[in-house]
Design a protein around this motif. Structure first.
Motif, PDB file in Angstrom:
ATOM      1  N   GLN A 185       0.819  -1.205   0.000  1.00 23.98           N
ATOM      2  CA  GLN A 185       0.000   0.000   0.000  1.00 23.98           C
ATOM      3  C   GLN A 185       0.859   1.263   0.000  1.00 23.98           C
ATOM      4  O   GLN A 185       0.631   2.188  -0.782  1.00 23.98           O
ATOM      5  CB  GLN A 185      -0.916   0.002   1.226  1.00 23.98           C
ATOM      6  CG  GLN A 185      -1.857   1.185   1.298  1.00 23.98           C
ATOM      7  CD  GLN A 185      -2.641   1.208   2.595  1.00 23.98           C
ATOM      8  OE1 GLN A 185      -2.094   1.008   3.674  1.00 23.98           O
ATOM      9  NE2 GLN A 185      -3.939   1.441   2.490  1.00 23.98           N
ATOM     10  N   GLU A 235      -4.358  -3.812  -4.159  1.00 24.83           N
ATOM     11  CA  GLU A 235      -5.798  -4.043  -4.084  1.00 24.83           C
ATOM     12  C   GLU A 235      -6.135  -5.520  -4.194  1.00 24.83           C
ATOM     13  O   GLU A 235      -6.958  -6.038  -3.430  1.00 24.83           O
ATOM     14  CB  GLU A 235      -6.516  -3.250  -5.180  1.00 24.83           C
ATOM     15  CG  GLU A 235      -8.028  -3.279  -5.045  1.00 24.83           C
ATOM     16  CD  GLU A 235      -8.708  -2.247  -5.909  1.00 24.83           C
ATOM     17  OE1 GLU A 235      -9.942  -2.356  -6.083  1.00 24.83           O
ATOM     18  OE2 GLU A 235      -8.029  -1.340  -6.424  1.00 24.83           O
ATOM     19  N   SER A 236      -5.505  -6.247  -5.110  1.00 26.24           N
ATOM     20  CA  SER A 236      -5.822  -7.665  -5.279  1.00 26.24           C
ATOM     21  C   SER A 236      -5.320  -8.494  -4.096  1.00 26.24           C
ATOM     22  O   SER A 236      -6.008  -9.402  -3.628  1.00 26.24           O
ATOM     23  CB  SER A 236      -5.224  -8.201  -6.580  1.00 26.24           C
ATOM     24  OG  SER A 236      -3.819  -8.064  -6.592  1.00 26.24           O
ATOM     25  N   SER A 257      -4.726  -7.409  -0.938  1.00 22.71           N
ATOM     26  CA  SER A 257      -5.507  -7.102   0.268  1.00 22.71           C
ATOM     27  C   SER A 257      -6.884  -7.752   0.203  1.00 22.71           C
ATOM     28  O   SER A 257      -7.406  -8.227   1.215  1.00 22.71           O
ATOM     29  CB  SER A 257      -5.642  -5.586   0.442  1.00 22.71           C
ATOM     30  OG  SER A 257      -6.340  -4.993  -0.632  1.00 22.71           O
ATOM     31  N   GLN A 288      -8.152   8.495  -4.849  1.00 17.33           N
ATOM     32  CA  GLN A 288      -8.862   7.501  -4.045  1.00 17.33           C
ATOM     33  C   GLN A 288      -9.922   8.161  -3.183  1.00 17.33           C
ATOM     34  O   GLN A 288     -11.013   7.618  -2.994  1.00 17.33           O
ATOM     35  CB  GLN A 288      -7.892   6.719  -3.163  1.00 17.33           C
ATOM     36  CG  GLN A 288      -8.584   5.588  -2.381  1.00 17.33           C
ATOM     37  CD  GLN A 288      -7.611   4.751  -1.571  1.00 17.33           C
ATOM     38  OE1 GLN A 288      -6.440   4.627  -1.910  1.00 17.33           O
ATOM     39  NE2 GLN A 288      -8.100   4.184  -0.478  1.00 17.33           N
ATOM     40  N   ASP A 336      -8.007  -1.150   3.663  1.00 15.08           N
ATOM     41  CA  ASP A 336      -7.943  -1.398   2.224  1.00 15.08           C
ATOM     42  C   ASP A 336      -9.033  -0.599   1.528  1.00 15.08           C
ATOM     43  O   ASP A 336      -9.748   0.191   2.162  1.00 15.08           O
ATOM     44  CB  ASP A 336      -8.030  -2.901   1.919  1.00 15.08           C
ATOM     45  CG  ASP A 336      -9.363  -3.519   2.348  1.00 15.08           C
ATOM     46  OD1 ASP A 336     -10.351  -2.771   2.536  1.00 15.08           O
ATOM     47  OD2 ASP A 336      -9.427  -4.752   2.476  1.00 15.08           O
ATOM     48  N   THR A 337      -9.175  -0.789   0.227  1.00 19.60           N
ATOM     49  CA  THR A 337     -10.146   0.004  -0.525  1.00 19.60           C
ATOM     50  C   THR A 337     -11.580  -0.431  -0.265  1.00 19.60           C
ATOM     51  O   THR A 337     -12.514   0.215  -0.747  1.00 19.60           O
ATOM     52  CB  THR A 337      -9.854  -0.092  -2.040  1.00 19.60           C
ATOM     53  OG1 THR A 337      -9.770  -1.474  -2.421  1.00 19.60           O
ATOM     54  CG2 THR A 337      -8.547   0.596  -2.372  1.00 19.60           C
ATOM     55  N   ASN A 338     -11.772  -1.511   0.505  1.00 23.45           N
ATOM     56  CA  ASN A 338     -13.113  -1.950   0.895  1.00 23.45           C
ATOM     57  C   ASN A 338     -13.398  -1.652   2.361  1.00 23.45           C
ATOM     58  O   ASN A 338     -14.273  -2.250   2.965  1.00 23.45           O
ATOM     59  CB  ASN A 338     -13.281  -3.448   0.617  1.00 23.45           C
ATOM     60  CG  ASN A 338     -13.396  -3.744  -0.864  1.00 23.45           C
ATOM     61  OD1 ASN A 338     -14.433  -3.505  -1.479  1.00 23.45           O
ATOM     62  ND2 ASN A 338     -12.315  -4.240  -1.449  1.00 23.45           N
TER      63      ASN A 338
END
Length: 436
Positions: A57, A65-66, A68, A362, A421-423
């Motif tokens: 990150q 992203e994948s 995490s 982001q 993370d992005t989620n």
């Protein structure tokens, strides 16, 4: 510009780090294809894995992203069945208890909330959390369903409940009883727009209202600083002072100077003095109307004693001892002037949680996700993509110089620093420079 740490590495260290990363990523993938097993937890919840994901990150590695997401799926796959069995009354085996106890000590999320001297009796801690999970899961799941109308699996909030919300809630209660027994304990939450502050605070309130003695200690209340925005008419006056995002139709709220700070301070005093007979009328801003509501929705009323106040504000804890005279006439100077008025509010906070700030693109993407959620709930968007980008530019680029003023709090004021993370799932939580 917005990240708090990170940076490139060089020479032989890159080769060694890359080799370690590949080994960890392959192992995450291997556990992701295995049947659920408690044997996966010591690796998946280890500092070693967290360090690799964090490094991906912080160096903006395209694999972040994948990887995490793969790690998140693997954790849920191996931890959720165990937790679900606990909520259904299945006895915990010795091996399962050992794994859960070890994670309270080693998991980079859970361990942040342990006493500073470490976990003296991790098995006792695990048994206590098992008991809490059994009683908390149903009300927590009901709250989750009421907040999210989309298709959210039960396993995701269950692992978050175990790894984040319960230990964080226990930390707050422990600190309150030691430092603010019988008084209001206030926790601030800093983070970029769309970081997940409101979900975190409201989830914590569910946990805290299960842990606190409502009669003796009071209830937990979670509110956003957004609720105390000035009404549209009062903010329209501010446009002449620079509080103007530009294109018509974009709200000029969000920045220091656009809140009814006197109202907020009055509510803080009312919470500090609250009793079982109290009725406190707080702000209840309507973002869709971009105004304070009228009629029955005019206030958010809290009845009874308040023991914990969870306050989310995107610039919570920002340095307020600033010199507006260092800035040229305009919006940035107005923001600096009004930021100083927040000093007493930030000083009242007993703890401060700070999300790591992502790059601008982001932030825009995450704020866009918020708009989609609003559309899902209410049937209409608040802002178009173009307006949203202009609004975010107004909030971050045009209003702060990031030297004299910054919405990011200094490390000495931070109790917990969090990476996600992005989620919006936590990667790690670490103690900041603020002493408890």
């Amino acid at each position: 510009m917005y990240t708090l740490d990170g940076g490139p590495r060089g020479g032989a260290l890159v080769t060694e780090a890359a080799r370690t990363h590949e080994e960890v990523i392959r192992e995450i993938g291997r556990w992701g294809t295995c049947d659920p097993s408690v044997e996966a937890l010591p690796f998946l919840l280890s500092p070693r894995v967290q360090a690799v994901v964090r490094d991906l990150q912080s160096t903006y590695d395209i694999r972040f992203e994948s990887v995490s997401a793969l790690h998140r799926i693997a954790v849920d796959k191996h931890l959720s069945p165990l937790l679900l069995g606990i909520t259904e009354g299945r006895p915990v085996t010795a091996a399962e208890l050992d794994a859960l106890a070890a994670a309270t000590r080693d998991d980079p999320v859970q361990s942040a909330f342990s006493p500073l001297g470490g976990v003296d009796a991790p098995h006792a801690v695990a048994r206590e959390r098992i008991h809490l999970l059994k009683s908390l899961w149903k009300p927590f799941a009901a709250w989750w369903r009421s907040c999210f109308t989309g298709d959210h699996s039960a396993s995701a909030p269950m692992t978050d409940l175990w790894r984040l919300y319960i230990p964080f809630g226990q930390w707050i209660v422990r600190e309150k009883r030691e430092r603010r027994s019988g008084e209001l304990f206030m926790v601030g939450f800093n983070g970029s727009p769309g970081a997940g502050k409101t979900v975190l605070t409201n989830a914590l309130a569910v946990v805290l209202n299960h842990l606190l003695d409502a009669e003796a200690e009071g209830q937990a209340v979670a509110r956003s600083g957004d609720d105390w925005y000035l009404g549209k008419r009062d903010r329209d006056v501010l446009r002449r002072r620079g509080y103007d995002p530009g294109p018509p139709g974009i709200p000029n709220r969000a920045l220091p100077g656009t809140h009814d700070l006197a109202w907020l301070k009055r509510n803080l005093l009312e919470m500090e003095r609250s009793t079982r007979q109290s009725a406190i009328r707080m702000g209840n801003f309507d973002k869709k109307a971009d105004d304070q509501p009228t009629g029955a929705d005019r206030y958010f009323e809290v009845r009874g004693k308040v023991g914990v106040f969870l306050f989310d504000l995107w610039f919570a804890g920002a340095e307020t001892d600033v010199d507006p005279g260092k800035l040229r006439e305009g919006l940035r100077r107005r923001v600096a002037e009004n930021l100083r008025a927040w000093g007493s509010v930030f000083a009242r906070m007993d703890a401060l949680w700070a999300f790591d700030w992502p790059p601008f693109e982001q932030m825009v993407w995450e704020r866009e996700a918020q708009e989609r959620l609003v559309e899902q709930r209410r049937g209409a968007r608040g802002m178009s993509h173009e307006h949203l980008r202009a609004f975010m530019t107004y909030m971050t680029e045009r209003s702060w110089d990031w030297q004299t003023t910054s919405p990011i709090p200094p490390d000495r004021t931070i109790t917990f620093r969090a990476w996600r993370d992005t989620n919006h799932r936590m990667i790690a939580v670490q103690r900041g420079g603020r002493a408890s």
